[in-house]
Design an enzyme around this catalytic site. Sequence first.
Site, PDB file in Angstrom:
ATOM      1  N   SER A   1       0.804  -1.287   0.253  1.00  0.00           N
ATOM      2  CA  SER A   1      -0.027   0.001  -0.098  1.00  0.00           C
ATOM      3  C   SER A   1       0.733   1.355  -0.117  1.00  0.00           C
ATOM      4  CB  SER A   1      -0.759  -0.010   1.139  1.00  0.00           C
ATOM      5  OG  SER A   1      -0.260  -0.144   2.558  1.00  0.00           O
TER       6      SER A   1
ATOM      7  N   HIS B   1      -5.529  -5.010  -1.047  1.00  0.00           N
ATOM      8  CA  HIS B   1      -5.483  -3.961  -2.048  1.00  0.00           C
ATOM      9  C   HIS B   1      -5.740  -4.586  -3.461  1.00  0.00           C
ATOM     10  CE1 HIS B   1      -4.428  -0.462   0.686  1.00  0.00           C
ATOM     11  NE2 HIS B   1      -3.863  -1.409   1.365  1.00  0.00           N
TER      12      HIS B   1
ATOM     13  N   LYS C   1     -12.096  -2.103   1.125  1.00  0.00           N
ATOM     14  CA  LYS C   1     -11.814  -1.136   0.152  1.00  0.00           C
ATOM     15  C   LYS C   1     -12.405  -1.169  -1.131  1.00  0.00           C
ATOM     16  CE  LYS C   1      -7.104  -1.740   2.473  1.00  0.00           C
ATOM     17  NZ  LYS C   1      -7.476  -2.357   3.750  1.00  0.00           N
TER      18      LYS C   1
END
Length: 407
Positions: A199, A227, A257
């Site tokens: 990230s 992610h 996310k």
Amino acid sequence: MADRDAPDRGFDPEKPLADRESRDLRRVLEPAEGVTARTRFAPDPKGDEPAFADEERLVFAANNYLGLADDPRVERAAADAASDIGTGAGASRLVTGDTALHRALERDLAETKDAERALVFSSGYAANVGTVGALDPDVIFSDELNHASIVDGCRLSGAKTVVYDHCDADALADRMAERAESDPAADERWLVVTDSVFSMDGTVAPLEAICDAAERHGAWVMVDEAHATGLHENGGGIVQREGLSDRVDIQMGTLSKALASQGGYVAGDEPLVELLVNEARSFVYSTGLAPPAVGAAREALRIASEGDVRDGFWANVEYLRDGLASLGFEILGDSHILPVLVGDRSDALALADRLRDSDVVAPAIRPPTVPDGTSRIRVAPMATHTEADIDACLDAFEREATQLDIV
């Protein structure tokens, strides 16, 4: 009331706060009006009500990659779950907090991740800590830039943790060979753990080479797809993009996310999930994920699997990456996370402040989160950003960086 003659064994929170302040590391909460591509913010109100500014700012700092957090379909799915089941699970899932909706989401996740079964946790952090602890490995091989939840899982497990160079499968192979040579007869359980997308650096782990190294030593591989989940074919992650579902033993990810909800999950074979149901303390001793979050995540996964929103997202990523590069910025990594290298921490902080003054929210990442001399601005576009939004971001970067003599 404390005895005046008693020794002072209490705490002084102001001292560590002052230390953080002196190192430019103290952070504050700044409420946002909404979870959207453009919204208003308020200064930290402490215990008072937020007072939102008049102007909206473009948000290039969120992990809401597909922009689904305010999608009417996802909102409706959350509302339907609350109406049909309730606003909370009411108990641990091993007591009465397990519902048909939880099971439906887990079936969808298992299908997406090409796994036999999936298990939903209350957060991604809980999924990582609980899974590593339940496996009870003897040795963990961990990428040096793995997420804090993986690091804490390693620490809490009590296993011997061997850290290998970031995204370097050859370094991993060397560390494994050294461990094997140090005690060839040792009967140890080995676990290799890595993020798929990192990230802060935007890098992507070389998963195929990592699997090759692990298989030579009979080790299991665990990949954190926090992610990446939802951003690739059929709503999968890097594991699916690389065709490695049958070689990665444990696929972990988040619902918070790209899937615009809350919670985490683990996907794998049936015996693995059964072990986690019984041994993962962060699952056993937590109330089940709230039904509205489950409903929202399931609908977001369905939308992500169809591909239209994903296609728009990746178009935005390339447009923004190309634009920043054309302005002379060095963009790290090779994913949808675009770290703009600045170098000096003071310059990065100044640029982030000036971008915010230009109504663009993109945070400065500086030591100790990243090494000295590599401070950066972390830029993350969303599918819901328009071309005009991205142009405004690029204009702000060019104007403010030029005034600071950064480019």
